[in-house]
Scaffold this motif. Structure first.
Motif, PDB file in Angstrom:
ATOM      1  N   ASP A  60      14.656  42.271  52.134  1.00 31.00           N
ATOM      2  CA  ASP A  60      15.449  43.489  51.957  1.00 31.00           C
ATOM      3  C   ASP A  60      15.904  43.535  50.501  1.00 31.00           C
ATOM      4  N   SER A  61      15.223  44.382  49.721  1.00 30.62           N
ATOM      5  CA  SER A  61      15.554  44.480  48.293  1.00 30.62           C
ATOM      6  C   SER A  61      16.320  45.770  47.989  1.00 30.62           C
ATOM      7  N   PHE A  62      16.890  46.381  49.009  1.00 26.40           N
ATOM      8  CA  PHE A  62      17.602  47.645  48.824  1.00 26.40           C
ATOM      9  C   PHE A  62      18.720  47.511  47.790  1.00 26.40           C
ATOM     10  N   GLN A  63      19.557  46.473  47.941  1.00 25.04           N
ATOM     11  CA  GLN A  63      20.691  46.301  47.024  1.00 25.04           C
ATOM     12  C   GLN A  63      20.202  45.998  45.605  1.00 25.04           C
ATOM     13  N   ALA A  64      19.149  45.177  45.479  1.00 21.32           N
ATOM     14  CA  ALA A  64      18.623  44.847  44.145  1.00 21.32           C
ATOM     15  C   ALA A  64      18.075  46.100  43.463  1.00 21.32           C
ATOM     16  N   ARG A  65      17.381  46.962  44.212  1.00 23.06           N
ATOM     17  CA  ARG A  65      16.855  48.198  43.642  1.00 23.06           C
ATOM     18  C   ARG A  65      18.006  49.131  43.224  1.00 23.06           C
ATOM     19  N   GLU A  66      19.061  49.131  44.022  1.00 23.60           N
ATOM     20  CA  GLU A  66      20.239  49.933  43.667  1.00 23.60           C
ATOM     21  C   GLU A  66      20.838  49.426  42.358  1.00 23.60           C
ATOM     22  N   ASP A  67      20.909  48.079  42.210  1.00 20.87           N
ATOM     23  CA  ASP A  67      21.484  47.509  40.983  1.00 20.87           C
ATOM     24  C   ASP A  67      20.632  47.835  39.768  1.00 20.87           C
ATOM     25  N   LEU A  68      19.331  47.983  39.939  1.00 21.96           N
ATOM     26  CA  LEU A  68      18.425  48.287  38.822  1.00 21.96           C
ATOM     27  C   LEU A  68      18.262  49.789  38.602  1.00 21.96           C
ATOM     28  N   GLU A  69      19.078  50.588  39.272  1.00 20.90           N
ATOM     29  CA  GLU A  69      19.038  52.042  39.176  1.00 20.90           C
ATOM     30  C   GLU A  69      17.707  52.614  39.672  1.00 20.90           C
TER      31      GLU A  69
ATOM     32  N   LYS B 282      26.413  43.457  32.248  1.00 23.86           N
ATOM     33  CA  LYS B 282      26.228  43.359  33.684  1.00 23.86           C
ATOM     34  C   LYS B 282      24.839  42.781  33.939  1.00 23.86           C
ATOM     35  N   PHE B 283      24.799  41.773  34.742  1.00 28.64           N
ATOM     36  CA  PHE B 283      23.512  41.168  35.066  1.00 28.64           C
ATOM     37  C   PHE B 283      22.943  41.880  36.280  1.00 28.64           C
ATOM     38  N   THR B 284      21.753  42.411  36.110  1.00 31.42           N
ATOM     39  CA  THR B 284      21.138  43.121  37.222  1.00 31.42           C
ATOM     40  C   THR B 284      19.808  42.465  37.562  1.00 31.42           C
ATOM     41  N   PRO B 285      19.464  42.390  38.744  1.00 31.46           N
ATOM     42  CA  PRO B 285      20.283  42.648  39.916  1.00 31.46           C
ATOM     43  C   PRO B 285      21.270  41.511  40.142  1.00 31.46           C
ATOM     44  N   GLN B 286      22.286  41.781  40.900  1.00 33.09           N
ATOM     45  CA  GLN B 286      23.310  40.777  41.202  1.00 33.09           C
ATOM     46  C   GLN B 286      22.675  39.626  42.001  1.00 33.09           C
ATOM     47  N   ALA B 287      23.227  38.443  41.801  1.00 33.70           N
ATOM     48  CA  ALA B 287      22.721  37.289  42.551  1.00 33.70           C
ATOM     49  C   ALA B 287      22.974  37.505  44.040  1.00 33.70           C
ATOM     50  N   GLY B 288      21.953  37.215  44.845  1.00 33.67           N
ATOM     51  CA  GLY B 288      22.090  37.350  46.294  1.00 33.67           C
ATOM     52  C   GLY B 288      21.865  38.762  46.790  1.00 33.67           C
ATOM     53  N   SER B 289      21.415  39.673  45.889  1.00 30.66           N
ATOM     54  CA  SER B 289      21.221  41.050  46.334  1.00 30.66           C
ATOM     55  C   SER B 289      19.912  41.229  47.102  1.00 30.66           C
ATOM     56  N   VAL B 290      18.977  40.298  46.976  1.00 32.33           N
ATOM     57  CA  VAL B 290      17.747  40.351  47.763  1.00 32.33           C
ATOM     58  C   VAL B 290      17.960  39.457  48.978  1.00 32.33           C
ATOM     59  N   LYS B 291      17.842  40.051  50.145  1.00 26.34           N
ATOM     60  CA  LYS B 291      18.051  39.295  51.383  1.00 26.34           C
ATOM     61  C   LYS B 291      16.692  38.949  51.973  1.00 26.34           C
ATOM     62  N   ILE B 292      16.481  37.659  52.185  1.00 29.36           N
ATOM     63  CA  ILE B 292      15.203  37.173  52.712  1.00 29.36           C
ATOM     64  C   ILE B 292      15.460  36.527  54.064  1.00 29.36           C
ATOM     65  N   ASN B 293      14.653  36.904  55.041  1.00 23.65           N
ATOM     66  CA  ASN B 293      14.752  36.318  56.376  1.00 23.65           C
ATOM     67  C   ASN B 293      13.345  35.915  56.812  1.00 23.65           C
ATOM     68  N   PHE B 294      13.226  34.692  57.276  1.00 19.04           N
ATOM     69  CA  PHE B 294      11.907  34.187  57.691  1.00 19.04           C
ATOM     70  C   PHE B 294      12.008  33.607  59.087  1.00 19.04           C
ATOM     71  N   ASP B 295      11.207  34.118  59.993  1.00 13.58           N
ATOM     72  CA  ASP B 295      11.070  33.562  61.341  1.00 13.58           C
ATOM     73  C   ASP B 295       9.725  32.858  61.397  1.00 13.58           C
ATOM     74  N   PRO B 296       9.728  31.511  61.515  1.00 10.32           N
ATOM     75  CA  PRO B 296       8.438  30.796  61.497  1.00 10.32           C
ATOM     76  C   PRO B 296       7.635  31.085  62.758  1.00 10.32           C
ATOM     77  N   ALA B 297       6.337  30.859  62.632  1.00  8.40           N
ATOM     78  CA  ALA B 297       5.446  31.040  63.780  1.00  8.40           C
ATOM     79  C   ALA B 297       5.705  29.942  64.799  1.00  8.40           C
ATOM     80  N   LYS B 298       5.457  30.275  66.048  1.00  2.00           N
ATOM     81  CA  LYS B 298       5.588  29.282  67.112  1.00  2.00           C
ATOM     82  C   LYS B 298       4.187  28.877  67.532  1.00  2.00           C
ATOM     83  N   LEU B 299       3.993  27.589  67.695  1.00  2.76           N
ATOM     84  CA  LEU B 299       2.685  27.052  68.051  1.00  2.76           C
ATOM     85  C   LEU B 299       2.811  26.317  69.369  1.00  2.76           C
ATOM     86  N   ASP B 300       1.958  26.680  70.321  1.00  4.98           N
ATOM     87  CA  ASP B 300       1.967  26.052  71.642  1.00  4.98           C
ATOM     88  C   ASP B 300       0.573  25.495  71.901  1.00  4.98           C
TER      89      ASP B 300
END
Length: 184
Positions: free
Chosen positions: A54-63, A124-142
């Motif tokens: 989710d880079s919405f906030q980072a894109r907002e910070d970069l105008e 002002k440092f753009t984008p702000q630190a932590g403005s890109v939210k990364i979420n990873f759900d690993p694959a499940k192996l059976d």
């Protein structure tokens, strides 16, 4: 004086033995080997891994705003500036209306309009630190492994056994005898 003497003569018996040795043969044939190992049943199931960025906030910070955000921001800024303009004009009108109270409101207004406001340089440092939210759900192996049993059709062969019994023949080679005599 002559005494009579007893004379005994013996012949020993002689026995002859004819011995035939026994004959024994044992053979062990090799087993007929028939082993089969079926392949194990292997099933592998996987679910896809999922990565969301989710880079919405980072894109907002970069105008680099989307149209909805940009429109909302411009609308808000326009309303704010228009309200400030209306308030400033109302204040200036009130100053001019009360000119009889003294002072020179026209000169003061001109000075205010003629002055350039200075803004501070804000780094002002753009984008702000932590403005890109990364979420990873690993694959499940059976993994499921179902081993298969060994198929054993091995045939055991019985031993081959041949036996000829031995024999013993007894014969009389010499008969026993005894001879008794009196010698006078």
């Amino acid at each position: 004086m002559n005494f009579p003497k007893l004379q005994i003569q013996t012949t020993k018996a002689q026995i002859g033995l004819n011995i035939q040795q026994p004959i024994q043969k044992i053979e062990q044939p090799k087993a007929d080997l028939d082993l089969q190992q079926p392949k194990a049943k292997l099933t592998i199931e996987t679910s896809k891994s999922k990565l969301t960025i989710d880079s919405f906030q980072a894109r907002e910070d970069l105008e680099m705003k989307n149209t909805r955000s940009r429109t909302a921001e411009i609308t808000q800024k326009a309303m704010q500036e228009s309200l400030e303009g209306v308030a400033r004009r109302a204040q200036e009108g009130n100053d001019l209306m009360r000119i009889e109270n003294g002072g020179n409101p026209i000169v003061e207004h001109a000075k205010r309009w003629g002055q350039q406001t200075y803004t501070s340089l804000g780094i002002k440092f753009t984008p702000q630190a932590g403005s890109v939210k990364i979420n990873f759900d690993p694959a499940k192996l059976d993994i499921n492994v179902e081993p298969q049993k060994v198929i054993n059709n091995t045939k055991i062969n019985k031993p081959i056994h041949q036996y000829t019994p031995g024999s013993v023949d007894v014969e009389m080679l010499q008969k026993p005898s005894i001879k008794i005599d009196w010698i006078i």
